[in-house]
Design an enzyme around this catalytic site. Structure first.
Site, mmCIF file in Angstrom:
data_model
loop_
_atom_site.group_PDB
_atom_site.id
_atom_site.type_symbol
_atom_site.label_atom_id
_atom_site.label_comp_id
_atom_site.label_asym_id
_atom_site.label_seq_id
_atom_site.Cartn_x
_atom_site.Cartn_y
_atom_site.Cartn_z
ATOM 1 N N SER A 60 0.862 -1.139 -0.017
ATOM 2 C CA SER A 60 -0.135 -0.090 -0.026
ATOM 3 C C SER A 60 0.913 1.279 -0.056
ATOM 4 O O SER A 60 1.606 1.520 -0.817
ATOM 5 C CB SER A 60 -0.881 -0.027 1.112
ATOM 6 N N ASP A 97 -8.013 -4.544 -6.731
ATOM 7 C CA ASP A 97 -7.598 -3.705 -5.660
ATOM 8 C C ASP A 97 -8.493 -2.318 -5.505
ATOM 9 O O ASP A 97 -8.455 -1.792 -6.259
ATOM 10 C CB ASP A 97 -6.025 -3.324 -5.497
ATOM 11 N N HIS A 140 -7.319 -5.889 -1.276
ATOM 12 C CA HIS A 140 -6.136 -4.854 -1.156
ATOM 13 C C HIS A 140 -4.762 -5.719 -1.143
ATOM 14 O O HIS A 140 -4.461 -6.285 -0.102
ATOM 15 C CB HIS A 140 -6.267 -3.874 0.025
#
Length: 519
Positions: free
Chosen positions: A239, A457, A487
């Site tokens: 991320s 995602d 994710h």
């Protein structure tokens, strides 16, 4: 005032939402029966001769010891060791004051020839690696055969001179602020709350607030590399951790070892571009959820829009006398989209809300906002906002945000308005100027960097992976695609993804750029 994208922790949290385990032996990641950390010789610091930092920093020896409980969680098991590292507060004044950065590690099991340390950042910005790594560690046992697993709280986060901005009482009071204001009074309250938050950060954090940038965190990572005794930095960023890894590669291309970037932030987007990307990504994930439950995506989305409008006028009763507002409901819906395994929780929350009960969506919002049953909140949102507002130069005005609301609603009828207002509210009247429109991640002299994108995602949409690979430079960015949901990709159930990443990290074998792993 939450921003929709946080960290890989939410993917794990989403799994917990669905009533499943995250595969880590308990909520604290500890195991009373685990083997103690190996007691082999420590690696000596390897200061870089070209470094301009004093030897007292690059040559410092770390005092590893047992880890303490933190953030309301029990201490992890005996295989975990913790310490603090000293780094400059201001890299422009390396001989000046220092701050402490909290580290955690699990030593290599010694089942293979040790490569070095593998450093992790799980995202945010503002996520605590000291608390997250033990929770994810079971998924990294293969990597631990040849690496010490290491993570840290970046500067401004939790155990590393964490930024503080407001009390729990004020945080809960702020949940009554409408994040999609409809009247002049609501709009004034929205921007007043934003300004008050920034003022609180400046008051309680002082000089630190101007020194929590991603670039400074990347420089801290190079100090870690040297002090941990590694010639090159081996790293897994997830991320926001992908942006941090890309910035490191730009600043220290010759020190790049084996870097994996998973759930990739688009480095070419400014703050408004990120908001549009996220609105698009969460809407796509919501539509995939609706299709999976036999609903027409357009019809299902409009049904949720109608629910949110009703909540805007008349919040639903939740638990402990609290109410489910439109803003909290949007947050509760969001957290379930980080993982496909959380979709049943979304179904329960929506069904209960349609029947007049807001307790499930409120519980989900509390999960995102990291509020415990006693009313205590973590400070991740404080750190996240402080880091991103220092990084982001763009400061859209309220008038500019209102002008683009139509475009945001077109992108996402459910999340668009929320994200559109956020472009102006998030850093409104912030006390420290932003540094850039988008980060520079070009690293033409670096070793190959593995960039992993997931087509489903929601928080870091798939297009960001190709853009990261391109900006790193030809022959540097190597893209791996997974056609999945949720994710992140590594550890999400794809043997193809896990095997490819493991071959890269353990054997130094990068795949051909453009490799695709099917679901």
């Amino acid at each position: 005032m939450p921003r929709l994208v946080r960290s890989a922790a939410l993917a794990a949290a989403g799994i917990l939402v669905a009533g499943l385990a995250v595969g880590c032996g308990g909520p604290d990641g500890g195991d009373d029966d685990a083997k103690p950390a190996p007691t082999g010789p420590e690696q000596s610091p390897k200061p870089d001769p070209s470094s301009t930092l004093p030897a007292s920093l690059t040559g410092q020896k770390l005092d590893w010891g047992g880890c303490k409980a933190s953030g309301g969680d029990p201490a992890p098991g005996s295989q975990w060791q913790c310490t603090t590292l000293k780094v400059p507060l201001d890299y422009e004044k390396p001989d000046g004051g220092t701050i402490d950065v909290a580290l955690i590690r699990a030593r290599s099991t010694g089942e293979g020839k040790r490569i070095g340390s593998l450093l992790f950042n799980f995202g945010g910005p503002g996520g605590s690696g000291v608390s997250m790594l033990p929770s994810f560690a079971d998924g990294y046992e293969k990597l631990r055969e040849r690496y010490d697993l290491v993570s840290f709280d970046p500067r401004g986060v939790d155990g590393s001179e964490g930024v503080r901005c407001r009390s729990d009482k004020k945080t809960q009071a702020a949940e009554a602020v409408d994040l999609t204001p409809d009247t002049p009074a609501e709009e004034a309250a929205y921007f007043k709350d934003a300004a008050d938050f920034g003022a609180g950060c400046a008051r309680d954090s002082g000089k630190l607030l101007g020194h929590v940038s991603t670039a400074e965190a990347a420089k801290d990572m190079d100090v870690m590399r040297q002090v941990l005794g590694d010639e090159k930095l081996h790293y897994m960023g997830i991320s926001y951790g992908t942006e941090l890894g890309g910035v490191y590669a730009h600043l220290f291309p010759k020190k790049v070892g084996r870097l994996t970037l998973d759930a990739v932030v688009d480095p070419s987007a400014d703050s408004v571009g990120h908001a549009k990307n996220q609105a698009r990504g969460f809407q796509r994930a919501l539509e995939n959820y609706l299709k999976s439950s036999g609903q027409d995506p357009k019809t299902g989305s409009q049904k949720i829009v109608r629910l949110l409008k009703r909540l805007d006028a008349n919040p639903l009763p939740g638990s402990d006398g609290r109410e489910l507002t439109q803003s909290l409901a949007t947050t509760g819906i969001t957290v379930t989209l980080y993982s496909k395994q959380s979709w049943p929780a979304l179904t329960r929350g929506l069904e209960q809300a349609e029947k007049g009960d807001g307790s499930e969506l409120l519980r989900l919002a509390d999960l995102y906002n990291e509020r415990d049953p006693s009313g205590r909140y973590s400070t991740q949102s404080h750190s996240q906002r402080s880091i991103s507002c220092l990084d982001d130069k763009a400061r859209p005005t309220p008038a500019q945000a209102k002008r683009q609301l139509g475009e945001f609603r077109e992108i996402s009828p459910v999340f668009g308005e929320f994200m559109g207002w956020d472009t102006a509210g998030w850093c409104h009247d912030w006390p420290v100027a932003g540094l850039h429109d988008s980060p520079d991640v070009s690293a033409p002299d670096a070793a190959p960097v593995l960039v992993v994108g997931n087509t489903g995602d929601p928080a870091t949409p798939y297009d960001g992976a190709r853009k990261m690979a391109d900006e790193l430079g030809k022959g540097v960015g190597v893209e791996l695609t997974w056609k999945g949901e949720g994710h992140g990709a590594y550890g999400s159930g794809s043997d193809c993804v896990d095997g490819t990443v493991n071959d890269y990290l353990l054997k130094g074998k990068a795949p051909k750029d453009g490799k695709v792993c099917e679901t």
